[in-house]
Design a protein around this motif. Structure first.
Motif, PDB file in Angstrom:
ATOM      1  N   LYS A  82       8.753 -36.066 -23.387  1.00 38.07           N
ATOM      2  CA  LYS A  82       7.686 -35.576 -24.262  1.00 38.07           C
ATOM      3  C   LYS A  82       7.793 -34.065 -24.448  1.00 38.07           C
ATOM      4  CE  LYS A  82       2.729 -35.455 -25.033  1.00 38.07           C
ATOM      5  NZ  LYS A  82       1.387 -35.936 -24.627  1.00 38.07           N
ATOM      6  N   TYR A  83       8.110 -33.367 -23.368  1.00 38.88           N
ATOM      7  CA  TYR A  83       8.269 -31.908 -23.443  1.00 38.88           C
ATOM      8  C   TYR A  83       9.411 -31.532 -24.390  1.00 38.88           C
ATOM      9  CZ  TYR A  83       9.355 -27.130 -21.923  1.00 38.88           C
ATOM     10  OH  TYR A  83       9.619 -25.785 -21.888  1.00 38.88           O
ATOM     11  N   ARG A  84      10.546 -32.237 -24.283  1.00 35.34           N
ATOM     12  CA  ARG A  84      11.677 -31.960 -25.173  1.00 35.34           C
ATOM     13  C   ARG A  84      11.317 -32.262 -26.625  1.00 35.34           C
ATOM     14  NH1 ARG A  84      14.644 -34.100 -20.743  1.00 35.34           N
ATOM     15  NH2 ARG A  84      14.663 -36.178 -21.679  1.00 35.34           N
ATOM     16  N   THR A  85      10.567 -33.322 -26.845  1.00 33.97           N
ATOM     17  CA  THR A  85      10.125 -33.671 -28.203  1.00 33.97           C
ATOM     18  C   THR A  85       9.233 -32.577 -28.766  1.00 33.97           C
ATOM     19  OG1 THR A  85      10.239 -36.046 -27.733  1.00 33.97           O
ATOM     20  CG2 THR A  85       8.863 -35.369 -29.588  1.00 33.97           C
ATOM     21  N   ASN A  86       8.314 -32.086 -27.937  1.00 30.10           N
ATOM     22  CA  ASN A  86       7.418 -31.008 -28.372  1.00 30.10           C
ATOM     23  C   ASN A  86       8.203 -29.747 -28.743  1.00 30.10           C
ATOM     24  OD1 ASN A  86       5.186 -32.634 -27.960  1.00 30.10           O
ATOM     25  ND2 ASN A  86       4.742 -31.817 -25.926  1.00 30.10           N
ATOM     26  N   ASP A 118       2.389 -23.569 -22.179  1.00 30.79           N
ATOM     27  CA  ASP A 118       1.534 -24.689 -21.765  1.00 30.79           C
ATOM     28  C   ASP A 118       2.203 -25.526 -20.674  1.00 30.79           C
ATOM     29  OD1 ASP A 118      -0.489 -23.986 -23.453  1.00 30.79           O
ATOM     30  OD2 ASP A 118       0.025 -25.417 -25.031  1.00 30.79           O
ATOM     31  N   GLN A 119       3.515 -25.713 -20.801  1.00 31.48           N
ATOM     32  CA  GLN A 119       4.243 -26.497 -19.797  1.00 31.48           C
ATOM     33  C   GLN A 119       4.222 -25.799 -18.444  1.00 31.48           C
ATOM     34  OE1 GLN A 119       5.379 -29.429 -20.062  1.00 31.48           O
ATOM     35  NE2 GLN A 119       6.958 -29.761 -18.510  1.00 31.48           N
ATOM     36  N   LYS A 120       4.435 -24.504 -18.435  1.00 29.21           N
ATOM     37  CA  LYS A 120       4.424 -23.746 -17.189  1.00 29.21           C
ATOM     38  C   LYS A 120       3.040 -23.756 -16.548  1.00 29.21           C
ATOM     39  CE  LYS A 120       8.265 -20.614 -18.243  1.00 29.21           C
ATOM     40  NZ  LYS A 120       8.674 -19.213 -18.538  1.00 29.21           N
ATOM     41  N   GLU A 174      -2.232 -38.095 -17.736  1.00 32.45           N
ATOM     42  CA  GLU A 174      -3.029 -37.336 -18.705  1.00 32.45           C
ATOM     43  C   GLU A 174      -2.126 -36.489 -19.603  1.00 32.45           C
ATOM     44  OE1 GLU A 174      -7.377 -36.892 -16.573  1.00 32.45           O
ATOM     45  OE2 GLU A 174      -6.069 -35.140 -16.658  1.00 32.45           O
ATOM     46  N   TYR A 175      -1.083 -35.927 -19.021  1.00 31.16           N
ATOM     47  CA  TYR A 175      -0.118 -35.142 -19.805  1.00 31.16           C
ATOM     48  C   TYR A 175       0.574 -36.033 -20.833  1.00 31.16           C
ATOM     49  CZ  TYR A 175       3.995 -32.233 -20.822  1.00 31.16           C
ATOM     50  OH  TYR A 175       4.986 -31.511 -21.450  1.00 31.16           O
ATOM     51  N   ILE A 176       1.052 -37.184 -20.390  1.00 27.07           N
ATOM     52  CA  ILE A 176       1.845 -38.069 -21.251  1.00 27.07           C
ATOM     53  C   ILE A 176       0.997 -38.723 -22.336  1.00 27.07           C
ATOM     54  CG2 ILE A 176       3.184 -40.224 -21.294  1.00 27.07           C
ATOM     55  CD1 ILE A 176       4.047 -39.417 -18.361  1.00 27.07           C
ATOM     56  N   GLU A 177      -0.171 -39.217 -21.933  1.00 25.16           N
ATOM     57  CA  GLU A 177      -1.007 -39.979 -22.859  1.00 25.16           C
ATOM     58  C   GLU A 177      -1.979 -39.103 -23.635  1.00 25.16           C
ATOM     59  OE1 GLU A 177      -2.887 -42.771 -20.289  1.00 25.16           O
ATOM     60  OE2 GLU A 177      -0.994 -43.661 -19.621  1.00 25.16           O
ATOM     61  N   ALA A 178      -2.070 -37.817 -23.253  1.00 27.52           N
ATOM     62  CA  ALA A 178      -3.024 -36.898 -23.882  1.00 27.52           C
ATOM     63  C   ALA A 178      -4.416 -37.517 -23.878  1.00 27.52           C
ATOM     64  CB  ALA A 178      -2.589 -36.553 -25.302  1.00 27.52           C
ATOM     65  N   GLN A 179      -4.747 -38.158 -22.762  1.00 26.62           N
ATOM     66  CA  GLN A 179      -6.020 -38.843 -22.608  1.00 26.62           C
ATOM     67  C   GLN A 179      -6.589 -38.516 -21.238  1.00 26.62           C
ATOM     68  OE1 GLN A 179      -5.684 -43.066 -23.178  1.00 26.62           O
ATOM     69  NE2 GLN A 179      -7.573 -43.161 -24.329  1.00 26.62           N
ATOM     70  N   SER A 180      -7.878 -38.247 -21.167  1.00 25.52           N
ATOM     71  CA  SER A 180      -8.476 -37.773 -19.926  1.00 25.52           C
ATOM     72  C   SER A 180      -9.003 -38.897 -19.049  1.00 25.52           C
ATOM     73  CB  SER A 180      -9.632 -36.812 -20.242  1.00 25.52           C
ATOM     74  OG  SER A 180      -9.182 -35.765 -21.078  1.00 25.52           O
ATOM     75  N   SER A 226       8.858 -41.818  -5.078  1.00 23.16           N
ATOM     76  CA  SER A 226       8.018 -42.838  -5.723  1.00 23.16           C
ATOM     77  C   SER A 226       8.641 -43.325  -7.025  1.00 23.16           C
ATOM     78  CB  SER A 226       6.633 -42.254  -6.014  1.00 23.16           C
ATOM     79  OG  SER A 226       5.923 -43.050  -6.924  1.00 23.16           O
ATOM     80  N   PRO A 227       8.901 -44.643  -7.161  1.00 24.37           N
ATOM     81  CA  PRO A 227       9.440 -45.181  -8.420  1.00 24.37           C
ATOM     82  C   PRO A 227       8.517 -44.899  -9.606  1.00 24.37           C
ATOM     83  CG  PRO A 227       9.624 -46.799  -6.665  1.00 24.37           C
ATOM     84  CD  PRO A 227       8.794 -45.688  -6.117  1.00 24.37           C
ATOM     85  N   GLU A 228       7.197 -45.018  -9.373  1.00 24.92           N
ATOM     86  CA  GLU A 228       6.244 -44.795 -10.466  1.00 24.92           C
ATOM     87  C   GLU A 228       6.244 -43.340 -10.913  1.00 24.92           C
ATOM     88  OE1 GLU A 228       1.535 -45.504 -11.659  1.00 24.92           O
ATOM     89  OE2 GLU A 228       2.190 -45.829  -9.595  1.00 24.92           O
ATOM     90  N   LEU A 229       6.219 -42.421  -9.945  1.00 27.48           N
ATOM     91  CA  LEU A 229       6.195 -41.000 -10.287  1.00 27.48           C
ATOM     92  C   LEU A 229       7.516 -40.543 -10.907  1.00 27.48           C
ATOM     93  CD1 LEU A 229       4.229 -39.507  -7.268  1.00 27.48           C
ATOM     94  CD2 LEU A 229       3.561 -39.372  -9.678  1.00 27.48           C
ATOM     95  N   SER A 230       8.636 -41.086 -10.431  1.00 31.44           N
ATOM     96  CA  SER A 230       9.934 -40.742 -11.008  1.00 31.44           C
ATOM     97  C   SER A 230       9.982 -41.142 -12.481  1.00 31.44           C
ATOM     98  CB  SER A 230      11.060 -41.442 -10.245  1.00 31.44           C
ATOM     99  OG  SER A 230      11.190 -40.903  -8.954  1.00 31.44           O
ATOM    100  N   LYS A 231       9.467 -42.326 -12.764  1.00 35.06           N
ATOM    101  CA  LYS A 231       9.427 -42.801 -14.149  1.00 35.06           C
ATOM    102  C   LYS A 231       8.520 -41.921 -14.997  1.00 35.06           C
ATOM    103  CE  LYS A 231       8.467 -46.925 -16.927  1.00 35.06           C
ATOM    104  NZ  LYS A 231       8.004 -48.337 -16.901  1.00 35.06           N
ATOM    105  N   LEU A 232       7.349 -41.571 -14.448  1.00 26.86           N
ATOM    106  CA  LEU A 232       6.419 -40.711 -15.180  1.00 26.86           C
ATOM    107  C   LEU A 232       7.025 -39.336 -15.425  1.00 26.86           C
ATOM    108  CD1 LEU A 232       3.071 -41.600 -13.355  1.00 26.86           C
ATOM    109  CD2 LEU A 232       3.630 -42.088 -15.746  1.00 26.86           C
ATOM    110  N   ASP A 233       7.765 -38.831 -14.450  1.00 26.16           N
ATOM    111  CA  ASP A 233       8.402 -37.514 -14.596  1.00 26.16           C
ATOM    112  C   ASP A 233       9.430 -37.535 -15.724  1.00 26.16           C
ATOM    113  OD1 ASP A 233       8.715 -34.758 -13.195  1.00 26.16           O
ATOM    114  OD2 ASP A 233      10.765 -35.461 -13.479  1.00 26.16           O
ATOM    115  N   ASN A 234      10.175 -38.623 -15.828  1.00 30.91           N
ATOM    116  CA  ASN A 234      11.147 -38.759 -16.917  1.00 30.91           C
ATOM    117  C   ASN A 234      10.464 -38.804 -18.278  1.00 30.91           C
ATOM    118  OD1 ASN A 234      13.997 -38.764 -16.456  1.00 30.91           O
ATOM    119  ND2 ASN A 234      13.719 -40.515 -15.106  1.00 30.91           N
TER     120      ASN A 234
END
Length: 255
Positions: free
Chosen positions: A55-59, A79-81, A103-109, A42-50
């Protein structure tokens, strides 16, 4: 003829090297699980995964700015695991994966349940037997002694959450439990009705001015069925817990 063979081999080689046109944060040619293959397809999911990986590396990098950087970094990794194991990897549809990533990326439910007509769910959409039962964890309890002005260990407490099935309504459950924390503050679930939503139970306690939602994610973790609690936007705690009590991030093991 020789030129044609070389051309054919060249095209075949290109196809083999580029099995997936989309670029996720991991090597898609090594994708093994349904989730990984779906993300790669999925192009959308691949982009979201990136974006998630960035965000994980930034954290992780932000740990250097914290007073206790080691502990902060450790919590980020834990938390990531938990997110991967209980939330992302328990999805069975692209829609579920997109919700968890966003939700992970935007920290919004995204509040509410996935289906409007729960009575029409197929057997594969319904919770497994392991999503019901009694889940528990043992916690060390400390009480503040005002006389000595010290925290004193008073022993261990067994926190339990029980998920009961409802006859003829396999997508519903009644969840009850009391969690005990430091200074004997508690979180009381009472007897709450929960609805199954793709990969988790949802307890709603919406107020007139805000959404209040507690999610419970059952998953196989470290060889045992466990339950992860997620307090969306930390609102459920405010209504059901003492000052030192909380729900978010607690993991209990099925008995």
């Amino acid at each position: 003829m020789k030129k044609l063979c070389i051309t054919t081999i060249g095209i075949l080689g290109t196809c083999l090297l580029s099995t997936y046109a989309n670029s996720a944060s991991f090597d898609c040619n090594k994708a093994a699980s349904w989730v990984e293959k779906t993300v790669c397809d999925s192009p959308e999911l691949s982009k979201l995964d990136n974006v998630m990986a960035k965000k994980y590396r930034t954290n992780l990098n932000n740990a250097a700015n914290e007073e206790d950087s080691k502990s902060y970094k450790n919590n980020v990794i834990i938390d990531q695991k938990l997110w991967l194991n209980f939330q992302r990897d328990t999805c069975k549809s692209e829609e579920c994966l997109i919700r968890e990533y966003k939700e992970y990326i935007e920290a919004q439910s995204s509040y509410g349940v996935a289906w409007n007509f729960s009575d029409e769910l197929s057997p594969s959409d319904l919770p497994r037997k392991s999503a019901f039962g009694k889940f528990s964890q043992t916690s060390q309890i400390s009480i503040y002694n005002s006389g000595t002005q010290r925290w004193e260990d008073t022993g261990e407490a067994k926190n339990t959450v029980s998920i009961h099935s409802v006859a003829n309504k396999p997508y519903l459950s009644i969840i009850e439990g009391v969690l005990i924390f430091t200074n004997a503050h508690t979180c009381d679930l009472g007897e709450s009705k929960a609805i199954w939503s793709e990969n988790h139970w949802v307890i709603n306690d919406d107020q007139s001015d805000k959404n209040v939602e507690l999610r419970l994610y059952p998953a196989l973790h470290k060889g045992k069925t466990q339950l992860l609690l997620r307090d969306m936007d930390d609102q459920y705690r405010r209504l059901h817990c003492g000052m030192r009590g909380y729900f978010d991030g607690i993991v209990l093991e099925r008995e």
